[in-house]
Design an enzyme around this catalytic site. Structure first.
Site, PDB file in Angstrom:
ATOM      1  N   ASP A  82       0.850  -1.198   0.000  1.00 12.01           N
ATOM      2  CA  ASP A  82       0.000   0.000   0.000  1.00 12.01           C
ATOM      3  C   ASP A  82       0.887   1.250   0.000  1.00 12.01           C
ATOM      4  O   ASP A  82       1.821   1.345   0.808  1.00 12.01           O
ATOM      5  CB  ASP A  82      -0.868  -0.046   1.276  1.00 12.01           C
ATOM      6  N   GLU A 133      -1.839   6.031  -8.522  1.00  9.42           N
ATOM      7  CA  GLU A 133      -2.838   7.062  -8.183  1.00  9.42           C
ATOM      8  C   GLU A 133      -2.600   8.326  -8.984  1.00  9.42           C
ATOM      9  O   GLU A 133      -1.470   8.788  -9.115  1.00  9.42           O
ATOM     10  CB  GLU A 133      -2.736   7.369  -6.675  1.00  9.42           C
ATOM     11  N   HIS A 180      -7.824  10.003   3.854  1.00  6.67           N
ATOM     12  CA  HIS A 180      -7.255   8.962   4.713  1.00  6.67           C
ATOM     13  C   HIS A 180      -7.487   9.352   6.167  1.00  6.67           C
ATOM     14  O   HIS A 180      -7.410  10.541   6.517  1.00  6.67           O
ATOM     15  CB  HIS A 180      -5.751   8.835   4.482  1.00  6.67           C
ATOM     16  N   HIS A 208      -9.497   4.983  -1.868  1.00  3.45           N
ATOM     17  CA  HIS A 208      -8.742   4.999  -0.615  1.00  3.45           C
ATOM     18  C   HIS A 208      -9.545   5.757   0.437  1.00  3.45           C
ATOM     19  O   HIS A 208     -10.481   6.475   0.111  1.00  3.45           O
ATOM     20  CB  HIS A 208      -7.394   5.690  -0.825  1.00  3.45           C
ATOM     21  N   GLY A 209      -9.138   5.605   1.709  1.00  2.00           N
ATOM     22  CA  GLY A 209      -9.756   6.397   2.768  1.00  2.00           C
ATOM     23  C   GLY A 209     -11.184   5.994   3.074  1.00  2.00           C
ATOM     24  O   GLY A 209     -12.061   6.834   3.252  1.00  2.00           O
ATOM     25  N   GLY A 210     -11.414   4.670   3.158  1.00  5.19           N
ATOM     26  CA  GLY A 210     -12.773   4.187   3.390  1.00  5.19           C
ATOM     27  C   GLY A 210     -13.344   4.529   4.759  1.00  5.19           C
ATOM     28  O   GLY A 210     -14.533   4.822   4.889  1.00  5.19           O
ATOM     29  N   ASN A 230     -10.010   0.613   0.123  1.00  3.78           N
ATOM     30  CA  ASN A 230      -8.999   0.558   1.188  1.00  3.78           C
ATOM     31  C   ASN A 230      -9.617   1.043   2.495  1.00  3.78           C
ATOM     32  O   ASN A 230     -10.228   2.114   2.541  1.00  3.78           O
ATOM     33  CB  ASN A 230      -7.821   1.465   0.843  1.00  3.78           C
ATOM     34  N   THR A 233      -8.251   2.830   9.217  1.00  3.03           N
ATOM     35  CA  THR A 233      -8.371   3.557  10.487  1.00  3.03           C
ATOM     36  C   THR A 233      -9.548   3.054  11.331  1.00  3.03           C
ATOM     37  O   THR A 233      -9.425   2.889  12.551  1.00  3.03           O
ATOM     38  CB  THR A 233      -8.514   5.071  10.220  1.00  3.03           C
TER      39      THR A 233
HETATM   40  P1  13P Z   1      -8.558   4.771   6.064  1.00  3.01           P
HETATM   41  O1  13P Z   1      -7.509   4.567   7.118  1.00  3.01           O
HETATM   42  O2  13P Z   1      -9.110   6.142   6.046  1.00  3.01           O
HETATM   43  O3  13P Z   1      -9.606   3.725   6.084  1.00  3.01           O
HETATM   44  O4  13P Z   1      -7.775   4.635   4.652  1.00  3.01           O
HETATM   45  C1  13P Z   1      -7.041   3.486   4.391  1.00  3.01           C
HETATM   46  C2  13P Z   1      -6.320   3.617   3.112  1.00  3.01           C
HETATM   47  O5  13P Z   1      -6.773   4.246   2.185  1.00  3.01           O
HETATM   48  C3  13P Z   1      -5.018   2.948   3.001  1.00  3.01           C
HETATM   49  O6  13P Z   1      -4.439   3.136   1.757  1.00  3.01           O
END
Ligand code: 13P
Length: 285
Positions: A82, A133, A180, A208-210, A230, A233
């Site tokens: 990643d 990306e 993220h 990304h940044g789910g 992805n 967190t």
């Molecule tokens: P989050 O930590 O916001 O879920 O994002 C994870 C991510 O996109 C890792 O590449």
């Protein structure tokens, strides 16, 4: 079931309009929980390594454990780097990853294209997939500080088409409203932009940044063409909260194995919930 590439794991997702969950791992508990969730549901999963893992003194033990655990699993698992820098992509290929993300999203586009092309050449020679990306998803990955999406960095549809055509990548990460880490305020996904990109680009699209998105946003993103999501967190904070609850309930007099079990069960539950929301199809169905 052997280790599979990103290209292989995302092909049925693109055909049948679902997303495969991609979770970061950095220890035994996360790897074990993520893979157990996949095994219990029969769903494919993407196990992601953060680039910093290679700088840790325990990196080799972690890498050996991941590969052995994947090899013993009956479900399709893609082992993916990643947000890698170029040298980390090479290390990940050596470590047995079946896919790498080269992240040149903060570079000017032509520079991003030039390096991505080189990574694609090396990775494809080794049978490894490449995600890259264009545009930029805000906040450093793993951030728990919180941020807001920067619309000036959202992916431009014409750039997405040009980038994919020039680089030959297998999946494209795009910026259309996620961040993220934790969100400051309410997230607003630019679904019209996603739909335009989907019309112009033939490879699977990655969000990304789910963490922190409402369930309906995930469903909409998948409906409009996202095939890999992805998520980290949210899983990390839920796991820490579960351990903290147990420590508070017992005033710290808890057996270590109970704490480990609480963490493991939380990872499994969280991974299963996300897979369900993403519509990931089981290999048994
Ligand atoms: P989050 O930590 O916001 O879920 O994002 C994870 C991510 O996109 C890792 O590449």
């Amino acid at each position: 079931m052997p280790l599979v590439t990103l290209k292989e794991i995302l092909a049925p997702a693109k055909e049948h309009n679902y997303a495969v969950a991609a979770f970061d791992t950095m220890d035994f508990t996360l790897t074990e929980g993520i893979i157990q969730a996949a095994e219990q549901t029969g769903k494919p999963v993407i196990l992601m390594l953060p680039g910093f893992i290679f700088d840790r003194p325990d990196a080799q033990s972690m890498l050996d454990f991941n590969l052995n655990r994947i090899a013993k699993s009956p479900v399709p698992i893609c082992y993916h780097l990643d947000h890698g820098k170029a040298d980390e992509c090479v290390k990940a290929i050596h470590a047995g990853c079946s896919s790498v993300m080269y992240d040149g999203s903060s570079l000017p586009m032509e520079e991003n294209i030039a390096v991505t092309k080189e990574i694609v050449k090396v990775a494809h020679t080794c049978g490894v997939s490449v995600e890259a990306e264009i545009g930029h998803v805000a906040a450093p990955e793993g951030s728990v500080e919180g941020s807001v999406a920067d619309a000036s960095k959202f992916t431009r549809p014409e750039d997405a088409a040009y980038f994919v055509e020039q680089t030959g990548i297998d999946a494209l990460a795009i910026a259309f409203g996620t961040v993220h880490g934790v969100y400051k305020g309410t997230p607003h996904l630019d679904l019209e932009r996603l739909a335009q990109i989907k019309r112009l680009v033939d490879v699977p699209l990655v969000m990304h940044g789910g963490s922190g998105l409402p369930e309906q946003d995930f469903r909409s993103a998948v409906k409009y063409g996202i095939n890999k999501i992805n998520f980290f967190t949210g899983m990390s904070l839920a796991t820490i909260a579960a351990m903290r609850r147990l420590i508070e309930e017992t005033d710290g007099r808890v057996r270590y194995i109970k704490l480990y079990d609480a963490a493991l069960q939380t990872v499994i539950q969280c991974a299963k919930e996300q897979m369900e929301i993403f519509g990931t199809q089981s290999i048994y169905s």
